[in-house]
Scaffold this motif. Structure first.
Motif, PDB file in Angstrom:
ATOM      1  N   ASN A 211       1.661 -14.469  87.142  1.00 15.17           N
ATOM      2  CA  ASN A 211       0.381 -15.013  87.558  1.00 15.17           C
ATOM      3  C   ASN A 211       0.467 -16.522  87.504  1.00 15.17           C
ATOM      4  O   ASN A 211       0.851 -17.077  86.470  1.00 15.17           O
ATOM      5  N   ALA A 212       0.145 -17.173  88.613  1.00 15.62           N
ATOM      6  CA  ALA A 212       0.100 -18.634  88.690  1.00 15.62           C
ATOM      7  C   ALA A 212       1.366 -19.290  88.147  1.00 15.62           C
ATOM      8  O   ALA A 212       1.308 -20.242  87.394  1.00 15.62           O
ATOM      9  N   GLY A 213       2.535 -18.737  88.514  1.00 19.63           N
ATOM     10  CA  GLY A 213       3.781 -19.408  88.203  1.00 19.63           C
ATOM     11  C   GLY A 213       4.370 -19.120  86.842  1.00 19.63           C
ATOM     12  O   GLY A 213       5.403 -19.692  86.500  1.00 19.63           O
ATOM     13  N   VAL A 214       3.728 -18.276  86.049  1.00 22.33           N
ATOM     14  CA  VAL A 214       4.322 -17.890  84.765  1.00 22.33           C
ATOM     15  C   VAL A 214       4.272 -16.374  84.618  1.00 22.33           C
ATOM     16  O   VAL A 214       3.574 -15.687  85.366  1.00 22.33           O
ATOM     17  N   ILE A 215       5.025 -15.875  83.643  1.00 27.64           N
ATOM     18  CA  ILE A 215       5.005 -14.438  83.396  1.00 27.64           C
ATOM     19  C   ILE A 215       3.848 -14.108  82.469  1.00 27.64           C
ATOM     20  O   ILE A 215       3.747 -14.637  81.361  1.00 27.64           O
ATOM     21  N   ALA A 216       2.966 -13.254  82.937  1.00 35.47           N
ATOM     22  CA  ALA A 216       1.828 -12.853  82.108  1.00 35.47           C
ATOM     23  C   ALA A 216       2.271 -11.829  81.068  1.00 35.47           C
ATOM     24  O   ALA A 216       1.827 -11.874  79.920  1.00 35.47           O
ATOM     25  N   GLN A 217       3.148 -10.902  81.475  1.00 38.06           N
ATOM     26  CA  GLN A 217       3.664  -9.908  80.530  1.00 38.06           C
ATOM     27  C   GLN A 217       4.905  -9.269  81.132  1.00 38.06           C
ATOM     28  O   GLN A 217       4.955  -8.992  82.321  1.00 38.06           O
ATOM     29  N   CYS A 218       5.888  -9.043  80.302  1.00 33.78           N
ATOM     30  CA  CYS A 218       7.079  -8.347  80.764  1.00 33.78           C
ATOM     31  C   CYS A 218       7.292  -7.152  79.854  1.00 33.78           C
ATOM     32  O   CYS A 218       7.498  -7.320  78.643  1.00 33.78           O
ATOM     33  N   ALA A 219       7.220  -5.955  80.401  1.00 37.86           N
ATOM     34  CA  ALA A 219       7.298  -4.759  79.566  1.00 37.86           C
ATOM     35  C   ALA A 219       7.685  -3.568  80.416  1.00 37.86           C
ATOM     36  O   ALA A 219       7.784  -3.661  81.643  1.00 37.86           O
ATOM     37  N   SER A 220       7.888  -2.420  79.755  1.00 35.77           N
ATOM     38  CA  SER A 220       8.180  -1.199  80.494  1.00 35.77           C
ATOM     39  C   SER A 220       6.933  -0.798  81.279  1.00 35.77           C
ATOM     40  O   SER A 220       5.816  -1.177  80.918  1.00 35.77           O
ATOM     41  N   PRO A 221       7.101  -0.034  82.349  1.00 38.69           N
ATOM     42  CA  PRO A 221       5.942   0.377  83.140  1.00 38.69           C
ATOM     43  C   PRO A 221       4.871   1.061  82.293  1.00 38.69           C
ATOM     44  O   PRO A 221       3.672   0.781  82.464  1.00 38.69           O
ATOM     45  N   GLN A 222       5.296   1.930  81.335  1.00 40.67           N
ATOM     46  CA  GLN A 222       4.328   2.651  80.502  1.00 40.67           C
ATOM     47  C   GLN A 222       3.511   1.686  79.648  1.00 40.67           C
ATOM     48  O   GLN A 222       2.285   1.785  79.571  1.00 40.67           O
ATOM     49  N   ASP A 223       4.219   0.749  78.995  1.00 41.01           N
ATOM     50  CA  ASP A 223       3.523  -0.216  78.145  1.00 41.01           C
ATOM     51  C   ASP A 223       2.559  -1.063  78.955  1.00 41.01           C
ATOM     52  O   ASP A 223       1.453  -1.368  78.531  1.00 41.01           O
ATOM     53  N   LEU A 224       3.049  -1.439  80.143  1.00 45.77           N
ATOM     54  CA  LEU A 224       2.235  -2.305  80.992  1.00 45.77           C
ATOM     55  C   LEU A 224       0.933  -1.601  81.365  1.00 45.77           C
ATOM     56  O   LEU A 224      -0.143  -2.207  81.396  1.00 45.77           O
ATOM     57  N   TYR A 225       1.056  -0.318  81.639  1.00 42.27           N
ATOM     58  CA  TYR A 225      -0.102   0.430  82.125  1.00 42.27           C
ATOM     59  C   TYR A 225      -1.054   0.760  80.979  1.00 42.27           C
ATOM     60  O   TYR A 225      -2.263   0.605  81.105  1.00 42.27           O
ATOM     61  N   HIS A 226      -0.502   1.185  79.874  1.00 48.87           N
ATOM     62  CA  HIS A 226      -1.366   1.648  78.786  1.00 48.87           C
ATOM     63  C   HIS A 226      -1.658   0.576  77.756  1.00 48.87           C
ATOM     64  O   HIS A 226      -2.664   0.640  77.065  1.00 48.87           O
ATOM     65  N   ARG A 227      -0.744  -0.398  77.608  1.00 50.65           N
ATOM     66  CA  ARG A 227      -0.939  -1.393  76.568  1.00 50.65           C
ATOM     67  C   ARG A 227      -0.792  -2.802  77.128  1.00 50.65           C
ATOM     68  O   ARG A 227       0.082  -3.561  76.712  1.00 50.65           O
ATOM     69  N   PRO A 228      -1.632  -3.166  78.105  1.00 45.54           N
ATOM     70  CA  PRO A 228      -1.530  -4.511  78.680  1.00 45.54           C
ATOM     71  C   PRO A 228      -1.914  -5.579  77.671  1.00 45.54           C
ATOM     72  O   PRO A 228      -2.726  -5.334  76.799  1.00 45.54           O
ATOM     73  N   ASP A 229      -1.292  -6.754  77.837  1.00 45.35           N
ATOM     74  CA  ASP A 229      -1.581  -7.867  76.944  1.00 45.35           C
ATOM     75  C   ASP A 229      -2.895  -8.554  77.273  1.00 45.35           C
ATOM     76  O   ASP A 229      -3.490  -9.188  76.418  1.00 45.35           O
ATOM     77  N   SER A 230      -3.259  -8.509  78.543  1.00 46.40           N
ATOM     78  CA  SER A 230      -4.406  -9.326  78.946  1.00 46.40           C
ATOM     79  C   SER A 230      -5.246  -8.589  79.990  1.00 46.40           C
ATOM     80  O   SER A 230      -4.817  -7.591  80.572  1.00 46.40           O
ATOM     81  N   ARG A 231      -6.424  -9.115  80.174  1.00 48.10           N
ATOM     82  CA  ARG A 231      -7.320  -8.568  81.184  1.00 48.10           C
ATOM     83  C   ARG A 231      -6.679  -8.632  82.567  1.00 48.10           C
ATOM     84  O   ARG A 231      -6.772  -7.697  83.358  1.00 48.10           O
ATOM     85  N   PHE A 232      -5.951  -9.759  82.865  1.00 46.00           N
ATOM     86  CA  PHE A 232      -5.327  -9.903  84.176  1.00 46.00           C
ATOM     87  C   PHE A 232      -4.346  -8.764  84.431  1.00 46.00           C
ATOM     88  O   PHE A 232      -4.368  -8.111  85.473  1.00 46.00           O
ATOM     89  N   VAL A 233      -3.475  -8.507  83.432  1.00 43.40           N
ATOM     90  CA  VAL A 233      -2.471  -7.458  83.614  1.00 43.40           C
ATOM     91  C   VAL A 233      -3.151  -6.102  83.730  1.00 43.40           C
ATOM     92  O   VAL A 233      -2.827  -5.283  84.591  1.00 43.40           O
TER      93      VAL A 233
END
Lengths: 341, 562
Positions: A211-233
């Motif tokens: 997002n906007a030139g930086v990585i918002a979160q880097c994780a496995s697909p499962q983590d990304l979907y169920h345990r996002p770090d931020s509202r954007f993700v």
């Protein structure tokens, strides 16, 4: 697994536009990593900096333990031993299929270029089309030619720039599974750029949401979907609706009469009023729960997706057919994400 | 520095840098020197130029020639364009092909033919009707010859914009209740206005800048009508050194008319651009001519006769006549003149020079033009926009003015001393080089334009895919970019070669005793007593450019050429 590609605080400016802003990322050998993000987030620029097609304004790129770009150093793309599939395929229209695929080997001066190219074509199931010209091929076949050409010289890393975006939905799914199986069989490291989250989730071992030139979160697909770090993700990956809720501490949340355990984003309130993000498949109709009214219903084949309006919220709910517009219903969320700012 | 070099690539830097340098020296040089001379000209130069009534008259004649030719071509060209583009004129395609021929034949060839037809003392038409009815040695005579030659520019613009116009635009007007005439004047014509306006400004500029026609129609005249281009030539021809300040002053006047007038026209027309070109929709219905079919065909037939059949027929006949006064009797016709011309010393030499020069200018122009286009479209080099503009500029500058710039810049040897034993000397006067460079510079706009449109149609990833496959920049260009641009480049080559082969305007100022070319020889023969010889050369030139254009059309898949 050793690190195959290392990006260290990469920056890229085009004039006044700061497209990539200090991006750092390690990609392991044999890993399929996806750069996912909305258009303009800098994901393609990042890929092109790995390729050597763009010169970073600042920062370093290493491939296979060798620095290829950094202060006082720039290795041109042809010396990086990479393979790349372009969004437009970039299959050369003046060369037939076999000459397209054999080109990287011919440049290396290899005597067995033809045989190796034939083998690569077999791998992408294009055996027998060697003499065809690109205009005689379908979009999916051109895509396979581009893939064979990118893999034929056994690159250190395979770069895929929106590889499936020009194909129709059915073919896209088919090729996606095929590419995944192929690269896993070969064991090549892959970086994919896409704006399609479904493609990202199904194709990769890890997804870097940008997002906007930086990585918002880097994780496995499962983590990304169920345990996002931020509202954007949370909102960018998958469908999500926000319900008004009350955080009780320790991830417990009260929504309506119910109390459930939820994943808390970074910056989410520990206690007090909050918003609970829910996915359409983790909220169901029930006898009791959050009261609402059915506003719309779309038949999606395997199920019906309803839009339910409550007091100060609305939500998408997947369910069986049977509810009509205007029906009063109750909803019961099973799981959720406490959203931060 | 080292890193910067690695990023750009040494080969790339040298090749692109060199092409920028060539452009600066051979385009910027002549035009820059001319500009400096014009700014530096003292009041005595200007008063000398303006004080002479011949010069003032020349300016008036140039203005009359430009505006007269414009009016002539509009009056003929708009109806022709409508007939070809929007009506059901019978045998449309045949008529159109015939009427397009003047587009590719140099206008001076028409002038030579019309001298035979309508010179006041012995012109064939004057003899036919008895008396001095027609006098081609006049400004109206020049307008007549140039107008016939330039009419295709107007009708081609009108016809093609009518053909490519979305038919629903007219249909919408019909449905709204407008009658056919109202639709034409209210919708059709305004929509083709941008195309018409750019053709009209080209005709104005080309007429003001024309040299061959006014020169031929003045040299044999009892009362010559000088225009600015021919006056500049005179000034330089009569007094090669002292005439230069006058030539510079007259050039400023010529630029004011030849470049200023069309620019003014574009300003008045405004920067309106309609999206009338859909590319998909072919014209659905055509207007039915009904009983007007016959007068319409007569109109087209008259233009074809005056513009093509009569002049070319006259030249063919003249080229075969043993005795000019002997008429068309069979015993007076033979190929003896052809044998005489082609076995003499002069013509083979001039033909050889023109072939070498045109081929050289075309090849160099295509290479340089492609690199400039690449610089413009594929790199972010600072100044790339300026270089592309510089490359296209000479085509807009009258040839007479451009060659004056070449004379000013390169008529003395230029030495560049880099070190004691390392010096470059550029001594171009009276060499083939100066002619070839002038041709290349003048027509560079074609290769740059063709290569740019080719590159724009070519996705950059095609070349990037070659880099990713392990090809260096140069290898990627050779293996991918250039082969894919080939049709555009072949067309560009012919677009330089054909006008360069028959060029006169610049050649007459730049050729030397040992470097005659086809154009200068043709003018010499015509002016100094061998009209049949001139006619032979004219026929050869016409045949060659026609053949070349047909070839260009084939090779470019219909994009350029006849």
């Amino acid at each position: 697994m050793p690190v195959q590609v290392q990006l260290d605080s990469l920056h890229k400016r085009f004039g006044d536009v700061h497209v990539v802003r200090g991006l750092s990322l390690n990609i392991d050998q044999g890993e399929v990593l996806c750069l996912l993000g909305p258009s303009g987030c800098g994901k393609t620029t990042t890929l092109r900096m790995v390729a050597g097609l763009e010169v970073p304004t600042d920062g370093e790129v290493s491939i296979g333990g060798t620095r290829v770009s950094g202060p006082g150093l720039f290795v041109p793309p042809e010396k990086r031993r990479l393979g790349m599939v372009f969004q437009s395929y970039a299959v050369w229209p003046h060369r037939n299929v076999i000459d397209n695929v054999a080109y990287p080997l011919v440049l290396e001066g290899r005597g067995d270029a033809q045989e190796k190219a034939r083998a690569a074509l077999e791998q992408v199931q294009l055996g027998g089309l060697e003499e065809r010209y690109p205009h005689q091929l379908s979009g999916g076949q051109q895509q396979r030619v581009a893939l064979a050409r990118a893999l034929v010289a056994e690159p250190q890393v395979l770069l895929l720039d929106e590889p499936l975006s020009n194909l129709d939905a059915k073919l896209r799914e088919e090729l996606r599974d095929e590419i995944r199986a192929l690269v896993k069989r070969i064991g090549v490291t892959v970086i994919v750029v896409t704006h399609d989250q479904e493609e990202a989730l199904s194709l990769s071992d890890r997804v870097a949401v940008m997002n906007a030139g930086v990585i918002a979160q880097c994780a496995s697909p499962q983590d990304l979907y169920h345990r996002p770090d931020s509202r954007f993700v949370a909102q960018f990956v998958g469908k999500l609706d926000a319900l008004p809720a009350m955080a009780l501490g320790g991830g417990r949340v009260r929504v309506g009469e119910l109390e459930i355990q939820a994943h808390a984003c970074k910056g989410a309130p520990e206690q007090g009023p909050c918003e609970l993000g829910v996915r359409p498949e983790s909220i169901h109709f029930a006898e009791s729960g959050l009261p609402g009214v059915v506003q719309a219903a779309s038949f999606l084949g395997s199920h019906v997706r309803y839009r339910v309006q409550g007091q100060g919220w609305q939500a998408l709910v997947d369910g069986e057919a049977g509810h009509s517009l205007g029906d009063a219903v109750h909803l019961r969320p099973q799981a959720g994400i406490i959203l931060g700012d | 520095m080292r890193v910067w070099l690695e990023r750009v690539g040494l080969g790339r830097l040298v090749v692109l840098g060199l092409s920028g340098l060539l452009l600066l020296v051979f385009v910027g040089g002549p035009l820059g020197v001319l500009l400096i001379e014009a700014i530096g000209a003292g009041p005595e130069v200007w008063s000398g130029a303006l004080g002479s009534s011949v010069n003032r008259q020349a300016a008036v004649h140039t203005l009359q020639l430009a505006l007269g030719t414009l009016a002539f071509t509009l009056v003929l060209g708009i109806p022709l364009g409508w007939l070809f583009g929007a009506s059901d004129l019978p045998k449309r395609d045949t008529w159109r092909a015939l009427c397009t021929l003047p587009y590719v034949i140099p206008p001076y060839i028409g002038a030579i033919a019309w001298i035979h037809l309508a010179n006041p003392s012995s012109g064939a038409l004057n003899k036919l009707f008895g008396g001095e009815l027609f006098n081609i040695y006049s400004v109206p005579g020049m307008v007549w010859v140039l107008g016939l030659a330039f009419t295709p520019f107007i009708f081609m613009a009108v016809a093609s914009s009518l053909e490519r116009m979305d038919p629903t635009l007219e249909e919408a007007a019909r449905i709204s209740g407008a009658g056919p005439l109202r639709v034409f004047f209210g919708v059709t014509l305004p929509l083709s206005l941008p195309a018409l306006a750019s053709a009209a400004s080209f005709v104005t500029a080309a007429s003001a800048a024309s040299f061959g026609v006014p020169y031929l129609l003045s040299t044999g005249a009892a009362q010559p009508r000088w225009v600015l281009t021919t006056r500049i030539y005179q000034a330089l021809d009569l007094a090669p050194a002292t005439g230069r300040p006058l030539a510079v002053a007259l050039s400023v006047g010529l630029l004011a008319i030849g470049v200023g007038l069309p620019a003014l026209g574009r300003l008045l027309e405004g920067s309106r651009s309609f999206t009338t070109v859909t590319g998909k929709a072919a014209r659905g219905g055509r207007w039915s001519l009904g009983a007007w079919r016959i007068p319409a065909q007569a109109f087209v037939g008259i233009y074809a006769t005056m513009g093509v059949v009569l002049p070319l027929g006259t030249l063919l006949a003249t080229s075969m006549m043993g005795n000019l006064g002997g008429g068309l009797a069979l015993e007076n016709l033979s190929f003896d003149n052809y044998v005489k011309v082609l076995t003499g010393d002069q013509a083979p030499h001039a033909l050889f020079n023109s072939l070498i020069l045109a081929a050289g200018a075309a090849s160099a122009g295509v290479i340089l033009g492609t690199l400039v286009a690449y610089l413009r479209e594929r790199t972010n080099t600072p100044g790339r926009g300026f270089l592309a503009w510089l490359a296209a500029l000479p085509y807009a500058v009258p040839g007479t003015v451009l060659s004056l710039g070449f004379i000013l810049a390169f008529s003395q040897p230029i030495s560049l001393i880099l070190a004691e034993n390392l010096r470059f000397t550029l001594d171009l006067k009276d060499t083939l080089w100066i002619l070839g460079l002038a041709y290349m510079v003048k027509f560079l706009a074609f290769p740059v334009g063709n290569a740019r449109s080719g590159l724009l149609a070519l996705h950059p990833s095609l070349e990037e895919a070659a880099r990713m496959s392990g090809a260096t920049w140069g290898k990627a260009l050779r293996d991918v970019t250039f082969p894919l641009l080939r049709p555009n480049l072949i067309a560009a080559w012919l677009l330089v070669f054909l006008p360069a082969f028959s060029e006169i305007t610049m050649s007459i100022l730049l050729f030397g005793p040992d470097t005659p070319v086809v154009g200068t020889l043709l003018f010499n023969l015509q002016a100094y007593g061998d009209p049949p010889g001139a006619a032979v050369l004219a026929v050869l030139v016409a045949v060659l450019v026609l053949g070349g254009n047909l070839l260009a059309r084939r090779l470019s898949g219909g994009k350029v050429g006849l």
